[in-house]
Design a protein around this motif. Structure first.
Motif, PDB file in Angstrom:
ATOM      1  N   GLY A 131      55.733  23.211 -15.878  1.00  0.00           N
ATOM      2  CA  GLY A 131      55.612  21.789 -16.193  1.00  0.00           C
ATOM      3  C   GLY A 131      55.876  21.597 -17.674  1.00  0.00           C
ATOM      4  O   GLY A 131      56.066  22.565 -18.405  1.00  0.00           O
ATOM      5  N   PRO A 132      55.873  20.338 -18.145  1.00  0.00           N
ATOM      6  CA  PRO A 132      56.228  20.061 -19.541  1.00  0.00           C
ATOM      7  C   PRO A 132      55.137  20.482 -20.527  1.00  0.00           C
ATOM      8  O   PRO A 132      53.951  20.417 -20.203  1.00  0.00           O
ATOM      9  CB  PRO A 132      56.394  18.537 -19.561  1.00  0.00           C
ATOM     10  N   GLU A 133      55.575  20.906 -21.728  1.00  0.00           N
ATOM     11  CA  GLU A 133      54.607  21.257 -22.769  1.00  0.00           C
ATOM     12  C   GLU A 133      54.142  19.999 -23.508  1.00  0.00           C
ATOM     13  O   GLU A 133      53.050  19.967 -24.054  1.00  0.00           O
ATOM     14  CB  GLU A 133      55.233  22.268 -23.746  1.00  0.00           C
ATOM     15  N   VAL A 134      55.014  18.990 -23.569  1.00  0.00           N
ATOM     16  CA  VAL A 134      54.601  17.686 -24.101  1.00  0.00           C
ATOM     17  C   VAL A 134      54.183  16.874 -22.868  1.00  0.00           C
ATOM     18  O   VAL A 134      55.002  16.576 -22.007  1.00  0.00           O
ATOM     19  CB  VAL A 134      55.758  16.991 -24.857  1.00  0.00           C
ATOM     20  N   GLU A 135      52.894  16.593 -22.786  1.00  0.00           N
ATOM     21  CA  GLU A 135      52.327  16.138 -21.511  1.00  0.00           C
ATOM     22  C   GLU A 135      51.615  14.789 -21.669  1.00  0.00           C
ATOM     23  O   GLU A 135      51.124  14.454 -22.757  1.00  0.00           O
ATOM     24  CB  GLU A 135      51.350  17.226 -21.028  1.00  0.00           C
ATOM     25  N   THR A 169      47.024  21.148 -23.620  1.00  0.00           N
ATOM     26  CA  THR A 169      46.023  22.070 -24.167  1.00  0.00           C
ATOM     27  C   THR A 169      45.743  23.209 -23.192  1.00  0.00           C
ATOM     28  O   THR A 169      45.044  24.155 -23.519  1.00  0.00           O
ATOM     29  CB  THR A 169      44.704  21.327 -24.439  1.00  0.00           C
ATOM     30  N   HIS A 170      46.284  23.078 -21.975  1.00  0.00           N
ATOM     31  CA  HIS A 170      46.138  24.133 -20.962  1.00  0.00           C
ATOM     32  C   HIS A 170      47.236  23.968 -19.913  1.00  0.00           C
ATOM     33  O   HIS A 170      47.995  22.987 -19.950  1.00  0.00           O
ATOM     34  CB  HIS A 170      44.738  24.132 -20.321  1.00  0.00           C
ATOM     35  N   THR A 171      47.347  24.951 -19.009  1.00  0.00           N
ATOM     36  CA  THR A 171      48.391  24.856 -17.968  1.00  0.00           C
ATOM     37  C   THR A 171      47.875  24.116 -16.732  1.00  0.00           C
ATOM     38  O   THR A 171      48.638  23.868 -15.794  1.00  0.00           O
ATOM     39  CB  THR A 171      48.889  26.264 -17.568  1.00  0.00           C
ATOM     40  N   LYS A 193      53.281  28.049 -22.245  1.00  0.00           N
ATOM     41  CA  LYS A 193      52.685  27.901 -23.575  1.00  0.00           C
ATOM     42  C   LYS A 193      51.754  26.691 -23.603  1.00  0.00           C
ATOM     43  O   LYS A 193      52.039  25.673 -22.964  1.00  0.00           O
ATOM     44  CB  LYS A 193      53.779  27.693 -24.625  1.00  0.00           C
ATOM     45  N   VAL A 194      50.677  26.819 -24.357  1.00  0.00           N
ATOM     46  CA  VAL A 194      49.752  25.702 -24.537  1.00  0.00           C
ATOM     47  C   VAL A 194      49.393  25.611 -26.032  1.00  0.00           C
ATOM     48  O   VAL A 194      49.642  26.556 -26.781  1.00  0.00           O
ATOM     49  CB  VAL A 194      48.478  25.876 -23.671  1.00  0.00           C
ATOM     50  N   TYR A 195      48.821  24.471 -26.430  1.00  0.00           N
ATOM     51  CA  TYR A 195      48.634  24.203 -27.866  1.00  0.00           C
ATOM     52  C   TYR A 195      47.232  23.669 -28.144  1.00  0.00           C
ATOM     53  O   TYR A 195      46.759  22.772 -27.439  1.00  0.00           O
ATOM     54  CB  TYR A 195      49.678  23.165 -28.324  1.00  0.00           C
TER      55      TYR A 195
END
Ligand code: DAH
Length: 338
Positions: A131-135, A169-171, A193-195
């Motif tokens: 899925g997208p990292e910018v969510e 912040t999570h998957t 990846k998460v941030y």
């Protein structure tokens, strides 16, 4: 006449004896046997000889020609052999010399471990989604049953792009995206990846997680424990003890923290496990009925479990690495150990 041929033979013999290289071999050949060579001219002149003398003359001429031809060829062979010998000696290849070496790269330690983890779940019938990292805030929090004022939404942790858009912040938001798209049964893993706005020996602003979930009729906590045990034994060894400890996540009920027996002290107590003998490796639980409602699944019909783990954390535990920042420093002395 015959005498003349025999003297040509003597002359040729002398000349051939004094030949010094392949070039001279060629010159002598042309001189005697070439198109306009001395012997060739004599052969051409056979017709002018009287009929009685012709056979004898022809025989001597022919013998002389073959003799000279052989003599030249033999010389040629010996010059060729000498030349080959010279080349072999001067252009010798030393096969024992080391070749030109281009060092090969290899996978980053977190990629090695991620691939191992993915292999375990693929072998259990899970498939990969992303899925997208910018969510959207909706997928990252709202649909996962995070109340509006939940601390995980705090500006301290979450990178906000706008009020409604975050760096995930999570998957876990991929759970929602997948469930919106497909009907059960589902067995999914989501590496990605998460941030989070966090940095110390255990945290970096970007890290990797692997989410997993299974939805079907009658999925139970026992399925969750069985699957996670298979995973823990595959990654940390078949004798690794596994336990579930009660915990809380908004999107699971009940929730659990999964611990394994400390990989450093094997349970006797050390600094890494804070003397407890256990180390937390991931969060998990039974998918909250509210999450099912937000994707239009009937919680009376379906049940499911979910889990999420940090890949850097698993890699650190597996290899005994004590600082997460080592993964991002690109120090070859560190990377080459894996
Ligand atoms: N999303 C959680 C986190 O990042 C990890 C997690 C916990 C995922 C429990 C799950 C779960 O799917 O069931 O902290």
């Amino acid at each position: 006449m015959i005498k003349e041929i025999l003297s040509i033979k003597d002359l040729a013999q002398d000349e051939i004896k004094n030949i010094r290289d392949l070039k001279e071999v060629q010159a002598v050949r042309v001189k005697y046997l070439g198109k306009k060579g001395i012997l060739t001219e004599k052969i051409k002149a056979l017709g002018t000889i009287s009929k009685e003398d012709r056979p004898e003359f022809g025989r001597v001429l022919n013998e002389t020609k073959i003799y000279i031809e052989n003599l030249i060829s033999r010389h040629e062979e010996s010059f060729k052999a000498a030349e080959l010998d010279r080349l072999l000696k001067t252009q010798r290849i030393d096969v024992t010399l080391p070749g030109c070496f281009t060092p090969g790269g290899h996978l980053h330690p977190t990629s090695i471990v991620l691939e191992e983890i993915i292999d375990v779940f693929l072998s259990l019938g899970f498939r990969i989604e992303d899925g997208p990292e910018v969510e959207l805030d909706y997928y990252n929090f709202e649909a996962l049953n995070f109340p509006k004022d939940h601390p995980a939404r705090d500006m301290q942790d979450t990178f906000y792009v706008t009020d409604d858009v975050v760096l995930r912040t999570h998957t876990s938001p991929v759970q929602i995206r997948v469930m919106e798209k497909y009907k059960p049964p589902l067995k999914i893993i989501v590496p990605g990846k998460v941030y989070r706005c966090d940095a110390d020996v255990c945290h970096t602003p970007m890290f990797q997680q692997l989410e997993g979930f299974m939805v079907d009729k009658a999925v139970s906590m026992a399925d969750l424990k069985g699957i996670l045990e298979v995973f823990a034994h595959a990654i940390f060894g078949p004798d690794t003890p596994v336990r579930l400890r009660p915990s809380f996540f908004p999107f699971t009920e009940p929730s659990a923290e999964i611990d394994i027996g400390c990989v450093i002290c094997k349970g006797s107590g050390c600094n890494v496990c804070k003397q407890s003998g256990w180390i937390e490796i991931l969060g998990a639980g039974m998918i909250n009925p509210r999450v099912f409602k937000s994707v239009g699944y009937d919680p009376e019909v379906y049940s499911g479990f979910a889990f999420g783990m940090g890949i850097e954390r698993i890699t650190m535990l597996k290899y005994g690495i004590d600082d997460i920042r080592l993964f991002f420093e690109n120090d070859k002395r560190f990377l080459e150990q894996f």
